[in-house]
Design a protein around this motif. Structure first.
Motif, PDB file in Angstrom:
ATOM      1  N   HIS A  61       0.845  -1.213   0.000  1.00 35.94           N
ATOM      2  CA  HIS A  61       0.000   0.000   0.000  1.00 35.94           C
ATOM      3  C   HIS A  61       0.868   1.248   0.000  1.00 35.94           C
ATOM      4  O   HIS A  61       1.630   1.483   0.944  1.00 35.94           O
ATOM      5  CB  HIS A  61      -0.922   0.016   1.224  1.00 35.94           C
ATOM      6  CG  HIS A  61      -1.791   1.236   1.278  1.00 35.94           C
ATOM      7  ND1 HIS A  61      -2.800   1.465   0.369  1.00 35.94           N
ATOM      8  CD2 HIS A  61      -1.790   2.300   2.108  1.00 35.94           C
ATOM      9  CE1 HIS A  61      -3.396   2.614   0.656  1.00 35.94           C
ATOM     10  NE2 HIS A  61      -2.794   3.152   1.699  1.00 35.94           N
ATOM     11  N   HIS A  63       1.180   5.520  -1.751  1.00 38.32           N
ATOM     12  CA  HIS A  63       0.738   6.624  -2.609  1.00 38.32           C
ATOM     13  C   HIS A  63       2.050   7.249  -3.097  1.00 38.32           C
ATOM     14  O   HIS A  63       2.549   8.204  -2.495  1.00 38.32           O
ATOM     15  CB  HIS A  63      -0.103   7.638  -1.837  1.00 38.32           C
ATOM     16  CG  HIS A  63      -1.190   7.002  -0.997  1.00 38.32           C
ATOM     17  ND1 HIS A  63      -2.362   6.534  -1.542  1.00 38.32           N
ATOM     18  CD2 HIS A  63      -1.262   6.736   0.324  1.00 38.32           C
ATOM     19  CE1 HIS A  63      -3.113   6.021  -0.573  1.00 38.32           C
ATOM     20  NE2 HIS A  63      -2.465   6.130   0.560  1.00 38.32           N
ATOM     21  N   HIS A 206      -8.920   1.824   1.408  1.00 30.94           N
ATOM     22  CA  HIS A 206      -8.636   2.002   2.835  1.00 30.94           C
ATOM     23  C   HIS A 206      -9.860   1.532   3.609  1.00 30.94           C
ATOM     24  O   HIS A 206     -10.973   1.951   3.293  1.00 30.94           O
ATOM     25  CB  HIS A 206      -8.419   3.482   3.168  1.00 30.94           C
ATOM     26  CG  HIS A 206      -7.242   4.127   2.495  1.00 30.94           C
ATOM     27  ND1 HIS A 206      -7.360   4.899   1.363  1.00 30.94           N
ATOM     28  CD2 HIS A 206      -5.922   4.138   2.813  1.00 30.94           C
ATOM     29  CE1 HIS A 206      -6.171   5.351   1.014  1.00 30.94           C
ATOM     30  NE2 HIS A 206      -5.269   4.908   1.869  1.00 30.94           N
ATOM     31  N   HIS A 243      -4.841  -0.867   6.247  1.00 31.11           N
ATOM     32  CA  HIS A 243      -5.152  -0.534   7.647  1.00 31.11           C
ATOM     33  C   HIS A 243      -5.964  -1.601   8.370  1.00 31.11           C
ATOM     34  O   HIS A 243      -5.404  -2.339   9.148  1.00 31.11           O
ATOM     35  CB  HIS A 243      -5.754   0.863   7.775  1.00 31.11           C
ATOM     36  CG  HIS A 243      -4.913   1.900   7.079  1.00 31.11           C
ATOM     37  ND1 HIS A 243      -3.553   1.978   7.290  1.00 31.11           N
ATOM     38  CD2 HIS A 243      -5.208   2.835   6.137  1.00 31.11           C
ATOM     39  CE1 HIS A 243      -3.049   2.939   6.531  1.00 31.11           C
ATOM     40  NE2 HIS A 243      -4.039   3.468   5.815  1.00 31.11           N
ATOM     41  N   ASP A 294       2.319   2.961   3.133  1.00 35.50           N
ATOM     42  CA  ASP A 294       1.466   4.130   2.955  1.00 35.50           C
ATOM     43  C   ASP A 294       2.304   5.224   2.270  1.00 35.50           C
ATOM     44  O   ASP A 294       3.422   4.960   1.821  1.00 35.50           O
ATOM     45  CB  ASP A 294       0.880   4.598   4.289  1.00 35.50           C
ATOM     46  CG  ASP A 294      -0.557   5.128   4.129  1.00 35.50           C
ATOM     47  OD1 ASP A 294      -0.983   5.384   2.984  1.00 35.50           O
ATOM     48  OD2 ASP A 294      -1.250   5.283   5.143  1.00 35.50           O
TER      49      ASP A 294
HETATM   50 ZN   LIG Z   1      -3.136   5.142   2.255  1.00 36.61          ZN
END
Ligand SMILES: [Zn+2]
Length: 429
Positions: A61, A63, A206, A243, A294
């Motif tokens: 995961h 970005h 998410h 998460h 993340d």
């Molecule tokens: Zn995220």
């Protein structure tokens, strides 16, 4: 020409970690033989002395282009942090996204990550970066409709998926990435799930990052997040979710029954004070769990060695049980289980003949790898002591992309310069 990694310690990660010594032969994109192998004329040889080969790390995961906003919005809970970061993101243009994606990919590869799952906007720029860097990725344009533009976002995402004629030698695949239940309406989530089902694409979203997300869902839908997603049919196909922190028993049972796979992001969860993954309960229920970083604005780096260590330590300190999430499990989460989380375990995640050759080689010629006695020592040294500076060679899809710690196809100085220059507009007050 074949590539031969000769006489190296390796952890194939096909089961419980077992330390082996031998050679790995790679032809084209694949591992073709592992064990006692003699070189042939013309082979390119990587000598394994004082080194350890592992399956390449899988970041479940990310970005990526958020590297442009590294360190932006420090010391804030998620709601405030989003309020600071989202207006800045709106200023990112295509060239910013390309350079920031390339910075992210460079950072990951230098830390031994060979594959990542990304959720961001303008992902066609991440594809350009992938062409240059050589990394493997599962890309998904982040989808929201709380800005009134949901249909346009979805259309752009589907256009990218449907018109893609080059999968970068098999390195590029897609997910559809609805951001979260609080930023996507019910109808929108249903539409996205239907489009994903048509194309056999996973959903990447998410889920249950904060208690507030659960309270809002209960208030508006009368159900907790996973029950709501199940009831609208969003969990009927392949799903992986970042998460998954604030879950009750029923939701853990839903995750297991619907095979919702988890991208656990311990450092982001700690930094935003989001909470702690219910690891024991998920694991006991048989849920697949990989690791993610993340984005760089909530971490601040993209380093799976650190996530392994944090995941293990976080479970121990919060449960009071020092046996929980041992290093062997953390290493599996960063490799084999990460590949499974992204539905890529038929291709990557282990070192064995037939798999695509995604391999990270660490130098053991470091103080923190001495002394060592057996496999358990080495696994715990990697998980608790390993640093990204140990990464010596990274092979992705059969090609050497990092050699002696440097990206062989990239001008790292140019990337730093471009990102630094472009970041100025975000920091201007
Ligand atoms: Zn995220």
């Amino acid at each position: 020409m074949a590539l031969l990694i000769k006489d190296i310690y390796y952890l194939p990660m096909t089961g419980t970690p077992q330390l082996k010594k031998g050679s790995v032969r790679i032809e084209g994109r694949r591992i073709v033989a592992v064990g006692d192998i003699e070189p042939r004329w013309g082979d390119e040889i990587i000598y394994g002395h004082d080194k350890l080969a592992l399956p390449g790390f899988v970041n479940c995961h990310c970005h990526g282009a958020m590297t442009m906003l590294r360190g932006f919005g420090e010391g804030m809970p998620l709601s405030e942090w989003l309020g600071r970061v989202q207006p800045a993101e709106a200023k990112l243009n295509d060239e910013d996204l390309y350079w920031a994606s390339l910075l992210a990919q460079t950072e990951m590869m230098k830390a031994g990550v060979t594959c990542y799952a990304d959720m961001y906007f303008g992902e066609e720029n991440a594809v350009w970066a992938m062409e240059d860097s050589g990394i493997r990725a599962v890309l998904g344009n982040g989808l929201v409709d709380n800005d009134g533009l949901g249909e346009a976002h979805l259309r752009a995402a589907l256009t990218m998926v449907d018109s893609c004629r080059d999968d970068l030698q098999g390195r590029l695949s897609f997910a559809l990435a609805p951001h979260a239940v609080y930023s996507c309406s019910e109808g929108y989530l249903r539409d996205i799930a239907a489009e994903a089902a048509k194309r056999d694409l996973p959903l990447h979203l998410h889920i249950a990052e904060t208690e507030d997300e659960q309270e809002r869902c209960l208030r508006m839908k009368g159900k907790r997040v996973l029950a709501y997603l199940r009831d609208i049919g969003a969990l009927d196909r392949k799903v992986f979710a970042a998460h998954m922190i604030h879950l009750d028993e029923e939701e853990i049972a839903i995750a297991a029954a619907k095979d919702v796979r988890v991208a656990h992001c311990p450092q982001s969860n700690m930094k935003l004070a989001s909470g702690v993954l219910p690891y024991s309960a998920l694991k006991k229920s048989g849920v697949t769990i990989g690791l993610g970083t993340d984005g760089a604005a909530s971490n601040n780096d993209l380093d799976l060695l650190e996530e392994m260590r944090s995941a293990s330590l976080l479970q121990k300190v919060t449960s009071g049980d020092a046996t929980l999430l041992p290093p062997a499990e953390a290493l599996a989460m960063a490799t084999r289980e990460g590949a499974k989380t992204l539905f890529l375990d038929d291709r990557i995640g282990t070192i064995e003949p037939g798999k695509l050759a995604d391999i990270t080689i660490l130098s053991l010629w470091r103080p923190h790898y001495y002394p060592r006695n057996d496999v358990n020592d080495l696994v715990s040294h990697v998980v608790y002591g390993g640093k990204n500076g140990d990464v010596h060679t990274v092979i992705i899809n059969g090609r050497v992309r990092v050699r002696e710690g440097r990206c062989v196809d990239l001008d790292e100085g140019r990337i730093y310069h471009e990102v630094q220059k472009r970041a100025a507009k975000f920091w201007a007050r």
